[in-house]
Design a protein around this motif. Structure first.
Motif, PDB file in Angstrom:
ATOM      1  N   VAL A  51       0.770  -1.253  -0.087  1.00 61.24           N
ATOM      2  CA  VAL A  51      -0.137   0.118   0.269  1.00 61.24           C
ATOM      3  C   VAL A  51       0.915   1.298   0.004  1.00 61.24           C
ATOM      4  CG1 VAL A  51      -1.824  -1.192   1.052  1.00 61.24           C
ATOM      5  CG2 VAL A  51      -0.126   0.192   2.475  1.00 61.24           C
ATOM      6  N   GLN A  52       0.191   2.423  -0.421  1.00 60.15           N
ATOM      7  CA  GLN A  52       0.904   3.804  -0.295  1.00 60.15           C
ATOM      8  C   GLN A  52      -0.142   4.679   0.092  1.00 60.15           C
ATOM      9  OE1 GLN A  52       2.251   4.298  -4.210  1.00 60.15           O
ATOM     10  NE2 GLN A  52       4.420   3.379  -3.766  1.00 60.15           N
ATOM     11  N   TYR A  53       0.367   5.656   0.902  1.00 58.89           N
ATOM     12  CA  TYR A  53      -0.580   6.530   1.593  1.00 58.89           C
ATOM     13  C   TYR A  53       0.159   7.871   2.119  1.00 58.89           C
ATOM     14  CZ  TYR A  53       1.250   4.151   5.692  1.00 58.89           C
ATOM     15  OH  TYR A  53       2.257   3.753   6.633  1.00 58.89           O
ATOM     16  N   ASN A  54      -0.564   8.773   2.428  1.00 57.30           N
ATOM     17  CA  ASN A  54       0.078  10.049   2.768  1.00 57.30           C
ATOM     18  C   ASN A  54       0.324   9.938   4.357  1.00 57.30           C
ATOM     19  OD1 ASN A  54       0.446  12.684   3.959  1.00 57.30           O
ATOM     20  ND2 ASN A  54      -0.579  13.657   2.359  1.00 57.30           N
ATOM     21  N   PRO A  55       1.669   9.998   4.560  1.00 58.85           N
ATOM     22  CA  PRO A  55       2.012   9.671   6.080  1.00 58.85           C
ATOM     23  C   PRO A  55       1.504  10.665   6.912  1.00 58.85           C
ATOM     24  CG  PRO A  55       3.946  10.559   4.771  1.00 58.85           C
ATOM     25  CD  PRO A  55       2.702  10.204   3.864  1.00 58.85           C
ATOM     26  N   PHE A  67      -9.025   8.795   8.397  1.00 54.23           N
ATOM     27  CA  PHE A  67      -8.948   7.954   7.335  1.00 54.23           C
ATOM     28  C   PHE A  67      -8.159   8.679   6.073  1.00 54.23           C
ATOM     29  CE2 PHE A  67     -12.954   7.661   9.599  1.00 54.23           C
ATOM     30  CZ  PHE A  67     -13.415   6.412   9.137  1.00 54.23           C
ATOM     31  N   ILE A  68      -7.666   7.913   5.370  1.00 56.42           N
ATOM     32  CA  ILE A  68      -6.681   8.062   4.440  1.00 56.42           C
ATOM     33  C   ILE A  68      -7.186   7.592   2.949  1.00 56.42           C
ATOM     34  CG2 ILE A  68      -4.602   8.004   5.972  1.00 56.42           C
ATOM     35  CD1 ILE A  68      -4.171   4.979   5.354  1.00 56.42           C
ATOM     36  N   LYS A  69      -6.500   8.047   2.045  1.00 52.45           N
ATOM     37  CA  LYS A  69      -6.619   7.607   0.756  1.00 52.45           C
ATOM     38  C   LYS A  69      -5.592   6.539   0.452  1.00 52.45           C
ATOM     39  CE  LYS A  69      -6.662   9.321  -4.250  1.00 52.45           C
ATOM     40  NZ  LYS A  69      -6.589  10.483  -5.004  1.00 52.45           N
ATOM     41  N   PRO A  78       3.298  -4.665 -12.185  1.00 53.65           N
ATOM     42  CA  PRO A  78       3.495  -3.415 -12.191  1.00 53.65           C
ATOM     43  C   PRO A  78       2.212  -2.261 -12.472  1.00 53.65           C
ATOM     44  CG  PRO A  78       5.219  -4.147 -13.174  1.00 53.65           C
ATOM     45  CD  PRO A  78       4.000  -5.431 -13.046  1.00 53.65           C
ATOM     46  N   ASN A  79       1.300  -2.899 -13.476  1.00 51.76           N
ATOM     47  CA  ASN A  79       0.435  -1.782 -13.914  1.00 51.76           C
ATOM     48  C   ASN A  79      -1.023  -2.037 -12.937  1.00 51.76           C
ATOM     49  OD1 ASN A  79       1.816  -0.892 -15.955  1.00 51.76           O
ATOM     50  ND2 ASN A  79       1.177  -2.803 -17.442  1.00 51.76           N
ATOM     51  N   PHE A  80      -0.881  -2.898 -12.068  1.00 55.77           N
ATOM     52  CA  PHE A  80      -1.928  -3.112 -11.242  1.00 55.77           C
ATOM     53  C   PHE A  80      -2.159  -1.991  -9.962  1.00 55.77           C
ATOM     54  CE2 PHE A  80      -4.079  -4.690  -7.141  1.00 55.77           C
ATOM     55  CZ  PHE A  80      -5.318  -5.161  -7.751  1.00 55.77           C
ATOM     56  N   GLN A  81      -3.190  -1.419 -10.026  1.00 55.08           N
ATOM     57  CA  GLN A  81      -3.471  -0.389  -8.854  1.00 55.08           C
ATOM     58  C   GLN A  81      -5.094  -0.086  -8.593  1.00 55.08           C
ATOM     59  OE1 GLN A  81      -0.903   3.319  -9.139  1.00 55.08           O
ATOM     60  NE2 GLN A  81      -3.071   4.668  -9.055  1.00 55.08           N
ATOM     61  N   VAL A  82      -5.364  -0.004  -7.347  1.00 52.91           N
ATOM     62  CA  VAL A  82      -6.551   0.238  -6.890  1.00 52.91           C
ATOM     63  C   VAL A  82      -6.538   1.160  -5.970  1.00 52.91           C
ATOM     64  CG1 VAL A  82      -8.632  -0.753  -5.696  1.00 52.91           C
ATOM     65  CG2 VAL A  82      -7.427  -2.073  -7.135  1.00 52.91           C
ATOM     66  N   THR A  83      -7.332   2.440  -5.813  1.00 49.85           N
ATOM     67  CA  THR A  83      -7.339   3.360  -4.874  1.00 49.85           C
ATOM     68  C   THR A  83      -8.672   3.438  -4.267  1.00 49.85           C
ATOM     69  OG1 THR A  83      -5.891   4.724  -6.419  1.00 49.85           O
ATOM     70  CG2 THR A  83      -7.001   5.870  -4.591  1.00 49.85           C
ATOM     71  N   LEU A  84      -8.469   3.605  -2.927  1.00 46.47           N
ATOM     72  CA  LEU A  84      -9.713   3.422  -1.976  1.00 46.47           C
ATOM     73  C   LEU A  84      -9.360   4.884  -1.406  1.00 46.47           C
ATOM     74  CD1 LEU A  84      -9.461  -0.267  -0.460  1.00 46.47           C
ATOM     75  CD2 LEU A  84     -11.020   0.661  -2.499  1.00 46.47           C
ATOM     76  N   ASP A  85     -10.761   5.505  -1.629  1.00 47.44           N
ATOM     77  CA  ASP A  85     -10.686   7.120  -0.914  1.00 47.44           C
ATOM     78  C   ASP A  85     -10.710   7.194   0.508  1.00 47.44           C
ATOM     79  OD1 ASP A  85     -10.173   8.027  -3.461  1.00 47.44           O
ATOM     80  OD2 ASP A  85     -12.498   8.215  -3.860  1.00 47.44           O
ATOM     81  N   SER A  86     -11.474   6.436   1.070  1.00 52.77           N
ATOM     82  CA  SER A  86     -11.718   6.600   2.774  1.00 52.77           C
ATOM     83  C   SER A  86     -11.635   5.488   3.496  1.00 52.77           C
ATOM     84  CB  SER A  86     -13.165   7.346   2.846  1.00 52.77           C
ATOM     85  OG  SER A  86     -12.955   7.773   4.263  1.00 52.77           O
ATOM     86  N   ILE A  87     -10.293   4.950   3.778  1.00 51.32           N
ATOM     87  CA  ILE A  87     -10.099   3.750   4.761  1.00 51.32           C
ATOM     88  C   ILE A  87      -9.419   4.227   6.022  1.00 51.32           C
ATOM     89  CG2 ILE A  87      -8.543   1.594   4.631  1.00 51.32           C
ATOM     90  CD1 ILE A  87     -10.773   1.536   2.651  1.00 51.32           C
ATOM     91  N   PRO A  88     -10.057   3.568   7.023  1.00 44.00           N
ATOM     92  CA  PRO A  88      -9.448   4.078   8.357  1.00 44.00           C
ATOM     93  C   PRO A  88      -8.212   3.569   8.522  1.00 44.00           C
ATOM     94  CG  PRO A  88     -11.040   1.864   8.453  1.00 44.00           C
ATOM     95  CD  PRO A  88     -11.238   2.710   7.113  1.00 44.00           C
ATOM     96  N   PHE A 111     -15.342  -5.746   3.120  1.00 39.13           N
ATOM     97  CA  PHE A 111     -14.504  -6.365   2.404  1.00 39.13           C
ATOM     98  C   PHE A 111     -14.514  -5.663   0.818  1.00 39.13           C
ATOM     99  CE2 PHE A 111     -13.454  -9.490  -0.989  1.00 39.13           C
ATOM    100  CZ  PHE A 111     -12.353  -9.777  -0.482  1.00 39.13           C
ATOM    101  N   HIS A 112     -13.356  -5.396   0.457  1.00 38.87           N
ATOM    102  CA  HIS A 112     -13.272  -4.820  -0.840  1.00 38.87           C
ATOM    103  C   HIS A 112     -12.668  -5.768  -1.655  1.00 38.87           C
ATOM    104  CE1 HIS A 112     -13.414  -1.516  -3.825  1.00 38.87           C
ATOM    105  NE2 HIS A 112     -12.241  -2.055  -4.072  1.00 38.87           N
ATOM    106  N   ASN A 113     -13.160  -6.265  -2.810  1.00 38.78           N
ATOM    107  CA  ASN A 113     -12.568  -7.137  -3.844  1.00 38.78           C
ATOM    108  C   ASN A 113     -11.574  -6.174  -4.624  1.00 38.78           C
ATOM    109  OD1 ASN A 113     -11.949  -8.676  -6.130  1.00 38.78           O
ATOM    110  ND2 ASN A 113     -13.454 -10.101  -5.236  1.00 38.78           N
ATOM    111  N   LEU A 114     -10.282  -6.594  -4.691  1.00 33.68           N
ATOM    112  CA  LEU A 114      -9.209  -5.736  -5.593  1.00 33.68           C
ATOM    113  C   LEU A 114      -9.562  -6.212  -6.986  1.00 33.68           C
ATOM    114  CD1 LEU A 114      -6.291  -5.956  -3.109  1.00 33.68           C
ATOM    115  CD2 LEU A 114      -7.809  -4.000  -3.461  1.00 33.68           C
ATOM    116  N   LEU A 115      -9.939  -7.257  -7.253  1.00 30.96           N
ATOM    117  CA  LEU A 115     -10.025  -7.880  -8.676  1.00 30.96           C
ATOM    118  C   LEU A 115     -11.336  -6.884  -9.448  1.00 30.96           C
ATOM    119  CD1 LEU A 115      -8.765 -11.376  -8.523  1.00 30.96           C
ATOM    120  CD2 LEU A 115      -7.537  -8.994  -8.815  1.00 30.96           C
ATOM    121  N   SER A 116     -12.506  -7.312  -8.533  1.00 29.97           N
ATOM    122  CA  SER A 116     -13.750  -6.844  -9.142  1.00 29.97           C
ATOM    123  C   SER A 116     -13.929  -5.325  -8.832  1.00 29.97           C
ATOM    124  CB  SER A 116     -15.016  -7.688  -8.848  1.00 29.97           C
ATOM    125  OG  SER A 116     -14.988  -7.452  -7.043  1.00 29.97           O
TER     126      SER A 116
END
Length: 202
Positions: A51-55, A67-69, A78-88, A111-116
């Motif tokens: 994961v990557q987020y704003n520290p 809550f973080i993005k 390398p091309n896989f990326q899923v962004t979730l806007d409001s995660i605790p 539960f958030h499915n990262l594939l679908s």
């Protein structure tokens, strides 16, 4: 206690962000997961997701449950990326076996499915409470989700009345205890190579 005639000084120290590299032992390739001032990279043991987020948001002391993005990536894609806007920031767990992320929000586990890219509320229809409120942390889960080190797939979720297990189907919670108003349960995680953790549902 000590006494000194010398004044105390403070100094601003600007640390360079850490750079994490992942070495593939099969082909000796090195994948650098660069972090920046506004983007921290965090990897997890036994997980191909990271994961990557704003520290600054993650360590925000002005809110009890920030809550973080959250951006989820894959070490081998390398091309896989899923962004979730409001995660605790402190109440989520990645699951390779389910290709998703479990997280707590608004009194429920999701539960958030990262594939679908689909999100499911896991606990809203269960006759149980999965949250607690305190002056220190505000509203949070009764307990965190525990993932089994045996198969790295089976997960355990604790409510007020029952303890539930999640196996192959990530959206199905199966109670493994008998609901009893006079009984409270505690989940312990044990790793003989590291340490024992005890978290009680009081």
């Amino acid at each position: 206690l000590w006494y000194t005639n010398k004044p105390f000084y403070t100094k601003n120290i600007h640390q360079k962000p850490n750079t994490i590299g992942v070495l593939n032992l099969k082909n000796n390739s090195l994948n650098m997961l660069n972090s920046t001032k506004n983007n921290t990279t965090k990897t997890y043991e036994d997980s191909k997701y990271y994961v990557q987020y704003n520290p600054d948001l993650y360590n925000d002391k002005t809110t009890k449950s920030p809550f973080i993005k959250l951006t989820v990536k894959h070490l081998e894609k390398p091309n896989f990326q899923v962004t979730l806007d409001s995660i605790p920031a402190h109440h989520f767990i990645l699951s390779d076996q389910h290709d998703g992320i479990f997280y707590f929000k608004d009194k429920n586990w999701y539960f958030h499915n990262l594939l679908s890219n689909q999100t499911s509320n896991l606990t809203q229809h269960l006759d149980d409470d999965f949250y607690t409120v305190s002056n220190f942390v505000g509203q949070g889960p009764k307990n965190r989700i525990f993932i089994s080190a045996k198969d790295n797939k089976t997960l355990y979720v604790s409510g007020t009345k029952n303890i539930y297990v999640i196996k192959d189907l990530p959206t199905k919670l199966i109670p493994i205890t008998n609901a009893n108003s006079d009984t409270q349960y505690s989940i312990s995680s044990y790793n003989k190579f590291r340490f024992v953790k005890n978290i009680s549902n009081q």
